[in-house]
Design a protein around this motif. Structure first.
Motif: not given
Length: 458
Positions: A149-164
């Motif tokens: 996810f961090a390839l296309g999102l910032s770290p702030h966003q990537a860790w949050r989307v991961t839990f989906v």
């Protein structure tokens, strides 16, 4: 059986989805070490109440519905983890995510209902071990999902989307349990009956299903048979009238009076409780103590959880095997239980002296992780025999003992902070004390010392 361990595996993957990303979350939310410790503590707090409650509910409604319900609750809370914005939010969401940890109880309950008493230790250990392996998979998989996810999102966003991802897996698994699973062979849960009251555990083994109870031989009285009882074969009766089960609180309190249950709670706290506490901190330990990256720390930390692939199962299998050789109640299981716990304490203490180098740390980590998880297996090779007629309450209490132990040992890690060596020594001494408690354990009128002092046997 497959649904029971797979459900627990998915639940564990979601339960421990946050710790592998703690370095990123810590930087994003500006967390202190104390706040991280508090979040680790609360992650198992809700599990205690959930496990206490879900055990008797398994008796009432069956493990299939209990498991599906917990997974749905877990999916909601895990998905909401991405909305956290500060330390308080993280602590609160980890508390509610902890509810999914109660899936252990229906997992073990389900397996016990599916298998006979001579291999119930093996069945419970395999299901529990494969399920617990979810924590190791989380440490390995979650950082990789985050990196993608961090390839296309910032770290702030990537860790949050991961839990989906783990949240969706919980929903899929809950649907599979509800629509594809059976509570027991033949799926006769609703027709279980009061013939359980006549079940002789010594003669017939553990009662598993309504059909098991129906096939128990009951001597017919010379007089008129009781009303409501009809003959199903020449040597079996069916009692169709259901017995009203006791309330959850009454059932739990009655089992707390059983000394064997209390001892098993303490011992499971010193095995599964240790496992949960180490699951929470092992990635951070490698990251802070050896200065490794988040991904590398997660992969090394996954070794601890992935050992469950065989360690917990081998504990149950070894307990069952030795018990067949000795053939004295559950004394064979108690003997293996005592040895495994003693080795666990020794290796935990040894780990405190092996932290000077990464290589020695990994070697001793493998040794103590095997014993910790095998101890879980030996514990639940004994638990089904503590009180087979109130299995759900006993499973709930012993399972809650594991969560209570986790809170205690998470607090030990918080208390000692970066002084990991002293923390592991304290936990090792606790495990040795738990091993000695086996000498006080009395199941079906037999104690471990009865192997050597026959006068102690009934």
């Amino acid at each position: 059986m497959q649904l029971s361990w797979l459900s627990f595996f998915i639940a564990f993957t979601g339960w421990f989805a946050i710790p592998p990303l703690m370095p990123t979350i810590k930087a994003d939310l500006k967390l202190t070490p104390s706040q991280i410790s508090d979040a680790n503590l609360t992650s198992v707090s809700a599990t205690i109440l959930a496990r206490l409650t879900i055990g008797p509910l398994c008796d009432r409604y069956g493990p299939r519905k209990a498991m599906a319900s917990l997974l749905l609750v877990g999916a909601i809370t895990i998905g909401l983890a991405g909305l956290v914005s500060d330390a308080n939010g993280l602590i609160i969401i980890r508390f509610f995510i902890g509810i999914v940890g109660a899936t252990f109880v229906p997992c073990q309950y389900w397996a016990s209902r599916m298998f006979s008493s001579n291999i119930v230790g093996t069945a419970n250990a395999i299901c529990g071990g494969l399920g617990n392996m979810g924590a190791g998979v989380s440490y390995f998989l979650i950082p990789l999902i985050y990196n993608a996810f961090a390839l296309g999102l910032s770290p702030h966003q990537a860790w949050r989307v991961t839990f989906v991802v783990p949240a969706c897996l919980c929903i899929i698994m809950a649907a599979a349990d509800y629509f594809l699973g059976d509570d027991c062979p033949g799926d006769e849960w609703k027709s279980r009956d009061s013939s359980l009251e006549h079940h002789d555990v010594e003669k017939h083994g553990l009662p598993r299903t309504a059909s098991d109870c129906d096939s128990i031989e009951i001597k017919e009285m010379d007089d008129k048979k009781p009303a409501g009882v009809k003959e199903s074969s020449s040597n079996a009766v069916i009692v169709p009238s259901l017995v009203e089960p006791p309330s959850v609180v009454v059932d739990l309190l009655s089992q707390l009076k059983n000394p064997a249950v209390l001892i098993l709670m303490i011992q499971y706290g010193c095995s599964f409780g240790v496992e949960l506490a180490v699951d929470n901190m092992i990635g951070e330990f490698f990251h802070s103590h050896f200065g490794l990256s988040q991904t590398t720390s997660g992969m090394l930390g996954s070794i601890f959880g992935l050992m469950n692939l065989f360690s917990r199962a081998s504990g149950g299998m070894l307990a069952d095997y030795v018990n067949t050789l000795i053939g004295e109640g559950v004394q064979g299981r108690m003997l293996v239980h005592f040895v495994i716990f003693s080795c666990q304490g020794a290796f935990l203490i040894g780990f405190s002296f092996a932290m000077g180098a990464l290589s020695s740390s990994l070697v001793v980590l493998v040794l103590f992780s095997y014993c910790v998880q095998a101890g879980c297996g030996t514990t639940f090779s004994i638990v089904p025999f503590a009180n087979p007629k109130s299995m759900g309450a006993v499973y709930g209490l012993v399972g809650a003992g594991g969560s209570i132990g986790s809170i205690v040992f998470n607090y030990v890690f918080k208390l000692y902070g970066a002084n990991y060596a002293d923390a592991f020594r304290v936990i090792g001494y606790a495990a040795l004390t738990a091993a000695l408690c086996t000498l006080l354990l009395k199941i079906q009128g037999r104690m471990l010392l009865g192997l050597f002092f026959k006068k102690l046997n009934p």
